[in-house]
Design a protein around this motif. Structure first.
Motif, PDB file in Angstrom:
ATOM      1  N   SER A   2       4.757   5.287   7.095  1.00  0.00           N
ATOM      2  CA  SER A   2       4.590   6.225   8.205  1.00  0.00           C
ATOM      3  C   SER A   2       4.283   5.476   9.508  1.00  0.00           C
ATOM      4  CB  SER A   2       3.459   7.209   7.913  1.00  0.00           C
ATOM      5  OG  SER A   2       2.205   6.562   8.003  1.00  0.00           O
ATOM      6  N   ILE A   3       4.585   6.140  10.600  1.00  0.00           N
ATOM      7  CA  ILE A   3       4.270   5.591  11.918  1.00  0.00           C
ATOM      8  C   ILE A   3       2.766   5.338  12.025  1.00  0.00           C
ATOM      9  CG2 ILE A   3       4.208   6.120  14.397  1.00  0.00           C
ATOM     10  CD1 ILE A   3       6.863   7.611  13.985  1.00  0.00           C
ATOM     11  N   THR A   4       1.981   6.242  11.467  1.00  0.00           N
ATOM     12  CA  THR A   4       0.521   6.104  11.505  1.00  0.00           C
ATOM     13  C   THR A   4       0.072   4.838  10.793  1.00  0.00           C
ATOM     14  OG1 THR A   4       0.336   8.504  11.495  1.00  0.00           O
ATOM     15  CG2 THR A   4      -1.647   7.264  10.947  1.00  0.00           C
ATOM     16  N   THR A  43       9.534  -2.911  11.822  1.00  0.00           N
ATOM     17  CA  THR A  43       8.996  -2.488  10.531  1.00  0.00           C
ATOM     18  C   THR A  43       9.799  -1.321   9.968  1.00  0.00           C
ATOM     19  OG1 THR A  43       6.792  -3.244  11.189  1.00  0.00           O
ATOM     20  CG2 THR A  43       6.915  -1.796   9.279  1.00  0.00           C
ATOM     21  N   GLN A  44      10.178  -0.379  10.809  1.00  0.00           N
ATOM     22  CA  GLN A  44      10.988   0.746  10.332  1.00  0.00           C
ATOM     23  C   GLN A  44      12.375   0.277   9.889  1.00  0.00           C
ATOM     24  OE1 GLN A  44      10.557   3.466  13.700  1.00  0.00           O
ATOM     25  NE2 GLN A  44       9.359   4.829  12.385  1.00  0.00           N
ATOM     26  N   GLN A  45      12.939  -0.706  10.552  1.00  0.00           N
ATOM     27  CA  GLN A  45      14.241  -1.236  10.133  1.00  0.00           C
ATOM     28  C   GLN A  45      14.135  -1.929   8.773  1.00  0.00           C
ATOM     29  OE1 GLN A  45      17.316  -0.871  11.860  1.00  0.00           O
ATOM     30  NE2 GLN A  45      16.004   0.647  12.808  1.00  0.00           N
ATOM     31  N   TRP A 101      -2.028  -0.637  11.134  1.00  0.00           N
ATOM     32  CA  TRP A 101      -1.961  -2.050  10.753  1.00  0.00           C
ATOM     33  C   TRP A 101      -1.881  -2.917  12.003  1.00  0.00           C
ATOM     34  CZ3 TRP A 101       0.738  -6.491  11.296  1.00  0.00           C
ATOM     35  CH2 TRP A 101       0.493  -7.500  10.371  1.00  0.00           C
ATOM     36  N   HIS A 102      -1.045  -2.513  12.950  1.00  0.00           N
ATOM     37  CA  HIS A 102      -0.872  -3.268  14.194  1.00  0.00           C
ATOM     38  C   HIS A 102      -2.190  -3.397  14.947  1.00  0.00           C
ATOM     39  CE1 HIS A 102       0.308  -3.775  18.461  1.00  0.00           C
ATOM     40  NE2 HIS A 102       1.136  -4.651  17.933  1.00  0.00           N
ATOM     41  N   ALA A 108       0.828  -1.217   0.000  1.00  0.00           N
ATOM     42  CA  ALA A 108       0.000   0.000   0.000  1.00  0.00           C
ATOM     43  C   ALA A 108       0.861   1.265   0.000  1.00  0.00           C
ATOM     44  CB  ALA A 108      -0.922  -0.008   1.218  1.00  0.00           C
ATOM     45  N   ARG A 109       2.140   1.103  -0.187  1.00  0.00           N
ATOM     46  CA  ARG A 109       3.088   2.215  -0.150  1.00  0.00           C
ATOM     47  C   ARG A 109       2.784   3.222  -1.263  1.00  0.00           C
ATOM     48  NH1 ARG A 109       8.202   2.207   1.792  1.00  0.00           N
ATOM     49  NH2 ARG A 109       8.192  -0.046   2.058  1.00  0.00           N
TER      50      ARG A 109
END
Length: 83
Positions: free
Chosen positions: A43-45, A67-69, A50-51, A31-32
């Motif tokens: 994004s963090i949002t 996920t950010q890594q 999703w979480h 969905a990027r």
């Protein structure tokens, strides 16, 4: 690549926690969005939504960090691919 060399490649075994992280990353990455120059970071949002939606047993902080890594590695790969 392995097939071209006549080798049989077996996928690595991963545990359930790694599988959940990879599922989250793949789902979010599909969905990027992009800005015309390439993909944008997740994004963090989006990660947080999703979480919550998937109700995973992973702690929110761990989900965000991993996920950010993964996203950082993907963005680096995508940047090199464009160059």
């Amino acid at each position: 690549m392995a097939e071209k060399l006549g080798l049989k490649a077996e996928p690595p075994e991963i545990d359930a926690l790694v599988a959940m992280h990879m599922e989250a990353f793949y789902s979010l990455s599909r969905a990027r969005t992009n800005n015309g120059y390439g993909p944008l970071p997740l994004s963090i949002t989006e990660i947080s939504a999703w979480h919550r939606f998937m109700e995973t047993p992973i702690e929110p902080e761990q989900m965000l960090f991993v996920t950010q890594q993964l996203d950082e590695a993907y963005m680096l790969w995508a940047s090199k691919k464009r160059s």
